[in-house]
Enzyme design. Structure first.
Site, PDB file in Angstrom:
ATOM      1  N   HIS A  19      -3.267  -0.112   2.316  1.00  0.00           N
ATOM      2  CA  HIS A  19      -3.237  -0.427   0.895  1.00  0.00           C
ATOM      3  C   HIS A  19      -1.848  -0.057   0.373  1.00  0.00           C
ATOM      4  CE1 HIS A  19      -4.664  -1.116  -3.119  1.00  0.00           C
ATOM      5  NE2 HIS A  19      -4.247   0.073  -3.499  1.00  0.00           N
ATOM      6  N   ASP A  54     -11.223   0.451  -1.332  1.00  0.00           N
ATOM      7  CA  ASP A  54     -10.010   1.276  -1.171  1.00  0.00           C
ATOM      8  C   ASP A  54     -10.260   2.762  -1.467  1.00  0.00           C
ATOM      9  OD1 ASP A  54      -8.572  -1.022  -0.545  1.00  0.00           O
ATOM     10  OD2 ASP A  54      -7.989  -1.371  -2.611  1.00  0.00           O
ATOM     11  N   MET A  86      -7.987 -10.339   2.642  1.00  0.00           N
ATOM     12  CA  MET A  86      -8.195 -10.310   1.202  1.00  0.00           C
ATOM     13  C   MET A  86      -9.649 -10.526   0.783  1.00  0.00           C
ATOM     14  SD  MET A  86      -5.167  -9.579   0.671  1.00  0.00           S
ATOM     15  CE  MET A  86      -4.752  -9.647  -1.053  1.00  0.00           C
ATOM     16  N   ARG A  87     -10.558 -10.305   1.706  1.00  0.00           N
ATOM     17  CA  ARG A  87     -11.973 -10.466   1.346  1.00  0.00           C
ATOM     18  C   ARG A  87     -12.642  -9.095   1.387  1.00  0.00           C
ATOM     19  NH1 ARG A  87     -15.531 -14.420   0.072  1.00  0.00           N
ATOM     20  NH2 ARG A  87     -17.568 -14.417   1.082  1.00  0.00           N
ATOM     21  N   ASN A 118       2.195  -7.890   8.684  1.00  0.00           N
ATOM     22  CA  ASN A 118       1.734  -6.623   9.283  1.00  0.00           C
ATOM     23  C   ASN A 118       1.128  -6.868  10.662  1.00  0.00           C
ATOM     24  OD1 ASN A 118       1.996  -4.070   7.608  1.00  0.00           O
ATOM     25  ND2 ASN A 118       1.348  -5.559   6.059  1.00  0.00           N
TER      26      ASN A 118
HETATM   27  C1  GRF Z   1       0.406  -6.216   2.488  1.00  0.00           C
HETATM   28  O1  GRF Z   1       1.200  -5.748   1.420  1.00  0.00           O
HETATM   29  C2  GRF Z   1      -0.797  -5.330   2.697  1.00  0.00           C
HETATM   30  O2  GRF Z   1      -0.557  -3.982   2.435  1.00  0.00           O
HETATM   31  C3  GRF Z   1      -1.759  -5.865   1.664  1.00  0.00           C
HETATM   32  O3  GRF Z   1      -1.558  -7.268   1.689  1.00  0.00           O
HETATM   33  C4  GRF Z   1      -0.244  -7.562   2.148  1.00  0.00           C
HETATM   34  C5  GRF Z   1      -0.392  -8.446   3.333  1.00  0.00           C
HETATM   35  O4  GRF Z   1       0.832  -8.915   3.833  1.00  0.00           O
HETATM   36  N1  GRF Z   1      -3.107  -5.446   1.947  1.00  0.00           N
HETATM   37  P1  GRF Z   1       0.922  -9.561   5.283  1.00  0.00           P
HETATM   38  O5  GRF Z   1      -0.098 -10.688   5.351  1.00  0.00           O
HETATM   39  O6  GRF Z   1       0.660  -8.489   6.289  1.00  0.00           O
HETATM   40  O7  GRF Z   1       2.321 -10.112   5.361  1.00  0.00           O
END
Ligand code: GRF
Length: 199
Positions: A111, A147, A92-93, A15
């Site tokens: 999300h 979220d 992820m934190r 992303n």
């Molecule tokens: C994505 O699916 C995002 O929506 C979620 O974690 C994933 C991260 O993927 N929060 P990336 O690191 O952007 O490839």
């Protein structure tokens, strides 16, 4: 003046790359620029990818650190940075309520599910196990709950005929990569952002 983005990641950063691309030659080219990429995991593959593209990066690994002291170190660096929005892209934190309160309407998250129905980790896994025929991705402001912040934009992913978790994720990510930038653009063009940032 363009809005300055600080992107937070923890892993591969697909992303983040899509947003970078959108800033350089896509939906965000006229209104945003990526100032830096931060990771709470120093080995995150996304950091190397951002560096290779000439983006400023830094990491503060949270391994062995309590949330409070990790965020304190992060805030010390952020104080010296110039940014308008924090974009969570696979960060992820969990961010503490104290941290969130410092940046009202300035932290945005994606999300991969409808946040009214599913919160937390494993959203694609959930969609696959539930055999959903569609799932709704959500871009939202980060508020104190997990979220649960104000929804900026939601986008449907068609999962009909998807026959594996990998296929569910592939379809979802393809949509994330387009619509996250569009949702960020919507925020930047909104009255509230203009009033807060003076841009
Ligand atoms: C994505 O699916 C995002 O929506 C979620 O974690 C994933 C991260 O993927 N929060 P990336 O690191 O952007 O490839």
């Amino acid at each position: 003046m363009k809005a300055k983005l600080g992107i937070f990641i923890s892993g591969r950063g697909s992303n983040m790359l899509a947003i970078l691309e959108a800033c350089r030659s896509g939906a965000l080219a006229d209104c945003a620029v990526v100032e830096f990429v931060f990771s709470n995991k120093c080995e995150a593959a996304g950091l190397r990818k951002a560096e290779a593209l000439g983006v400023s990066t830094f990491c503060i690994d949270n391994e062995g650190l309590k949330r409070k002291s990790h965020e304190k170190q992060l805030l010390e660096v952020l104080e010296r940075k110039d940014f308008d929005l924090i974009i969570l892209a696979g960060y992820m934190r969990v961010i503490s309520a104290d941290f969130v309160r410092l940046f009202p309407k300035k932290i945005i998250n994606i999300h991969p599910a409808d946040t009214k129905v599913h919160q937390g980790l494993g959203a694609y896994d959930w969609a696959w196990k539930e055999r959903l025929i569609e799932t709704k991705l959500t871009v939202h402001f980060v508020e104190e709950g997990l979220d649960t912040g104000e929804i900026i934009h939601q986008e449907i992913v068609n999962l009909q005929g998807a026959d594996s978790l990998e296929e569910v994720e592939r379809r979802g990510l393809a949509v994330e990569h387009v619509f996250y930038s569009e949702a960020i653009k919507k925020v930047i063009n909104g009255k509230e952002f203009k009033a807060l940032s003076g841009k």
